[in-house]
Scaffold this motif. Structure first.
Motif, mmCIF file in Angstrom:
data_model
loop_
_atom_site.group_PDB
_atom_site.id
_atom_site.type_symbol
_atom_site.label_atom_id
_atom_site.label_comp_id
_atom_site.label_asym_id
_atom_site.label_seq_id
_atom_site.Cartn_x
_atom_site.Cartn_y
_atom_site.Cartn_z
ATOM 1 N N ASP A 187 -7.275 5.241 -7.324
ATOM 2 C CA ASP A 187 -7.149 5.483 -5.729
ATOM 3 C C ASP A 187 -5.753 6.393 -5.375
ATOM 4 O O ASP A 187 -4.828 5.971 -4.601
ATOM 5 N N PHE A 188 -6.059 7.627 -5.628
ATOM 6 C CA PHE A 188 -4.994 8.577 -5.288
ATOM 7 C C PHE A 188 -4.959 8.648 -3.876
ATOM 8 O O PHE A 188 -3.833 8.956 -3.403
ATOM 9 N N HIS A 189 -6.227 9.140 -3.385
ATOM 10 C CA HIS A 189 -6.296 9.409 -1.788
ATOM 11 C C HIS A 189 -5.137 10.651 -1.486
ATOM 12 O O HIS A 189 -4.519 10.682 -0.825
ATOM 13 N N LEU B 49 -1.243 13.104 2.988
ATOM 14 C CA LEU B 49 -0.650 12.155 3.858
ATOM 15 C C LEU B 49 -0.377 10.805 3.003
ATOM 16 O O LEU B 49 0.718 10.091 3.091
ATOM 17 N N ARG B 50 -1.236 10.406 2.180
ATOM 18 C CA ARG B 50 -1.378 9.010 1.622
ATOM 19 C C ARG B 50 -0.655 8.915 0.254
ATOM 20 O O ARG B 50 -0.235 7.758 -0.184
ATOM 21 N N LEU B 51 -0.414 10.014 -0.183
ATOM 22 C CA LEU B 51 0.211 9.954 -1.797
ATOM 23 C C LEU B 51 1.331 11.261 -1.672
ATOM 24 O O LEU B 51 0.861 12.308 -1.506
ATOM 25 N N SER B 52 2.528 10.821 -1.913
ATOM 26 C CA SER B 52 3.619 11.946 -1.918
ATOM 27 C C SER B 52 3.462 12.540 -3.264
ATOM 28 O O SER B 52 2.967 11.963 -4.177
ATOM 29 N N LEU C 299 -2.460 4.088 -6.088
ATOM 30 C CA LEU C 299 -1.512 4.910 -5.692
ATOM 31 C C LEU C 299 -1.287 5.215 -4.301
ATOM 32 O O LEU C 299 -0.224 5.212 -3.591
ATOM 33 N N GLY C 300 -2.360 5.602 -3.519
ATOM 34 C CA GLY C 300 -2.313 5.912 -2.165
ATOM 35 C C GLY C 300 -2.277 4.812 -1.324
ATOM 36 O O GLY C 300 -2.454 3.724 -1.566
#
Length: 275
Positions: free
Chosen positions: A35-37, A41-44, A255-256
């Motif tokens: 779940d990286f997404h 926006l959702r994962l730096s 992760l996201g």
């Protein structure tokens, strides 16, 4: 998303017992990422870099990715694979797709082709043998796709042979009880995002909570948490290790991060040792 809303990345380690595991595979080390997404926006970039470094530090025999690499538009997958090509493992990297990876008509092909270009093997109702014929790896189509048919795949395997199954949505564990599954790896839930110590994921108590709130407040809770019933049915499997009848399930927190952020539910790199 800012670290304040995501929490610090955590490495969760566990040992999983598998019946009839060949002596040659004792101590096999797996790393799971999910779940990286990856959408800006959702994962730096910093957390992604840290996740890859922690994965490599574990010196895994096999890296397993369990879906939702993008969110809506699949275009960011091309930038993501430039990062993921630095993943290192003895027997390669294998992946299944999540519901967000097939959201648009061209998403599945674009994500699959991008992974293939850097040597990541995408399994869609397929069996692979990166660890040898004595421990098959099964990768299933996403539960919400029109191609989730586990029977033709699972029935190819002799019930005496242990196997690992990758399936993005943990709800599939209920269906997979029909077959031997020594270890199912899933994601999808993000661990529930908000976890109350001693109580568990808030979304597990979602319906009871809504009934107790004044009507004017209910829409704000729904806005913050979304409609939890549309994500999974079995929120009791939101994260961590579970036994489902005779099978074993592990759900990675991902992760996201989505709104409203994470609380006592940090992003996760999972290191699994087989015995």
């Amino acid at each position: 998303m800012h670290w304040l809303f995501t929490g610090h990345l955590r490495v969760d380690k566990l040992t999983v017992k598998i019946a009839n595991l060949p002596a040659s595979l004792q101590g096999t080390r797996l790393v799971q990422l999910s779940d990286f997404h990856y959408d800006g926006l959702r994962l730096s970039e910093e957390m992604l870099e840290q996740a890859i470094a922690l994965s490599n530090e574990a010196e895994p025999d096999l890296i397993l990715l369990t879906g939702d690499y993008v969110t809506d538009d699949p275009t960011p997958i091309h930038q993501l694979v430039r990062r993921l090509k630095h993943l290192e493992s003895r027997c390669g990297v294998y992946a299944v797709l999540g519901n967000h990876d097939i959201q648009l008509s061209h998403s599945k092909a674009e994500v699959t082709d991008a992974f293939t270009s850097i040597g990541i093997h995408v399994l869609w109702n397929q069996i692979a043998y990166p660890l040898g014929t004595e421990l098959p790896l099964v990768g299933l189509a996403d539960y919400w796709s029109q191609e989730f048919y586990p029977a033709p795949v699972m029935n190819q395997l002799n019930s005496a042979i242990p196997r690992i199954v990758l399936s993005h949505n943990p709800d599939t564990a209920m269906i997979l009880q029909k077959w031997r599954v020594d270890l199912q790896l899933s994601g999808h839930t993000h661990g529930g995002h908000i976890v109350l110590p001693g109580i568990g994921p808030l979304v597990f108590h979602y319906k009871k909570l809504l009934k107790k709130l004044p009507i004017k407040w209910r829409r704000w809770v729904t806005f913050l948490l979304g409609d939890a019933s549309k994500v999974v049915r079995y929120w009791e499997w939101a994260q961590g290790f579970h036994r489902v009848a005779n099978n074993q399930l592990y759900v990675n927190r991902g992760l996201g991060t989505y709104r409203p952020g994470r609380l006592f539910c940090p992003p996760e790199v999972t290191v699994i040792t087989l015995i």
